[in-house]
Design an enzyme around this catalytic site. Sequence first.
Site, short mmCIF file in Angstrom:
data_model
loop_
_atom_site.label_atom_id
_atom_site.label_comp_id
_atom_site.label_asym_id
_atom_site.label_seq_id
_atom_site.Cartn_x
_atom_site.Cartn_y
_atom_site.Cartn_z
CG ASP A 61 -1.32 -3.22 0.84
OD1 ASP A 61 -1.37 -2.23 0.09
OD2 ASP A 61 -0.36 -3.45 1.59
CB THR A 94 2.03 -1.52 -3.42
OG1 THR A 94 0.67 -1.77 -3.02
CG2 THR A 94 2.68 -0.64 -2.40
CB THR A 95 -1.64 -3.32 -6.90
OG1 THR A 95 -1.89 -3.76 -5.56
CG2 THR A 95 -2.11 -4.39 -7.86
CG ASP A 387 -2.17 1.39 1.80
OD1 ASP A 387 -1.13 1.28 2.49
OD2 ASP A 387 -2.57 0.50 1.03
#
Length: 527
Positions: A61, A94-95, A387
Amino acid sequence: MEQAFMEQGTTVDKGENARLASFVGAIAIADLVKTTLGPKGMDKILQRVSEQDQSVSVTNDGATILRSINIDNAAAKVLVDIAKVQDDEVGDGTTTVAVLCGELLREAEKLVAQRIHPQTISAGWRIARQCAREALEASAVDNGADETKFRDDLFRIARTTLSSKLLTHQKDYFANLAVDAVMRLKGSPNLDHIQVLKKAGGQLRDSYLEDGFLLDKSIGVGQPHRVENAKILIANTSMDTDKIKIYGSRVRVDSMQKVAEIEEAEKEKMRAKCGKIVAHGCNVFINRQLIYNLPESIFAEKGIMAIEHADFDGVERLAAVTGGEVVSTFDRPDLVTLGECKVIEEVMIGEDKVIRLGGCKSGEACTIVLRGASSHVLDEAERSLHDALCILQATVKEPRSVYGGGCTEILMASSIDRRVDETPGKKALAMSAFARALRELPAIVADNGGYDSAELVTQLRAAHAAGNTTFGLDMYNGTIGDMQELGVMESYKSKLAALLSASEAAEMILRCDDIIKAAPRQREPMY
């Protein structure tokens, strides 16, 4: 020159040095999380190095990785911040947002080396961003009006999110769990009604959705272990005898009889407090703090189930799902709202007993029980499921969805390329760089899977040019495929947030030409 007028300890990096330091720091952070992108991305081991805490966690994550590292570079901190905001706002991507920002800055570095001014690059990026946004909106699919199709969309979005996580091998099972839990909320934005309870043992496949609320606590001695039509008083109060709360104070007596009288007075005070609690007409008492032996025995005599030490989050969530209030004083029973549920009972999960609250007043309440081999597996499974729940919740609010697998990135890049041909001046170079940065995302996903990224991305561009605008990367076969048939979908809100956050952060870093590090003001010594 400025150094002569500044206090000692203040440093200034100017011009090219400052810009290079910013680019290098941000690109390094993007490269750190780049290998976790996509369904074939790798995990990272995070190990704490302090003497008190040497715990280890395994995750892919992006927000968790970036949150756990200490950074000195100013531009790198901007990337960490946008990943945190993406995690808070949408829950997924997020990545993607960190990697896209890094790729934009990598392209900007080449343009700056060609003597193109940062303001010109920013102006071109703004045109490209607007063009990409229009292409994204045009490609979005909205099935919010049809409940069956919308549920299918939610299921596909959850599968796509989980395919890059630990739960990828059971993604269909967990996607169904997540969709069922979110659909129970009936549009409510409060994810607190979905509790995730981790219990080590068994395997991930043994996880299940419990209709109701589970409390990992125990019932007091001699009290009923099953209550139907429960009236619940939720409290945050001390159920211990009163203490003199002045440090170093002592009570002096001249006989043991006086000690007994003091103890009896304390007990009488506690009996009076318990009497006020009983007067509320509740048959279940749940307290955030401890419940000591005397009040426990009083509740047992009255046939009241008492549960102690429900932590603060548990108490707040309980109040939300049972429709009650958290109270601290008990003088006005008429002003207190009691929580309600149909049944409270003890159930077994593996080797442990937990308390189940079924048929809560707030019908949306449910608990996802996670089983797994170890605490590391359970922690990562919880992050993955969180998520998925967040992205589904965001999709319920904004029901549009887009196709994944690099499809939308190629679509946006193609739209920008068409606009480049109509744009005069150096801005067109910046727009082309923006398109290249977008095309890097599917290339990175392909590289992480061990495939030939150049071959796949060029095939994908050709397919889109031929009018197959729903084509993307099929990462399980190493080819390109129709994302509509494969069911690879992502949330429109997540894609849009990643595009806007990454481009705005990259633009902000690009426009900086000085880095000033100021030493904190020294305090004058006090005598």
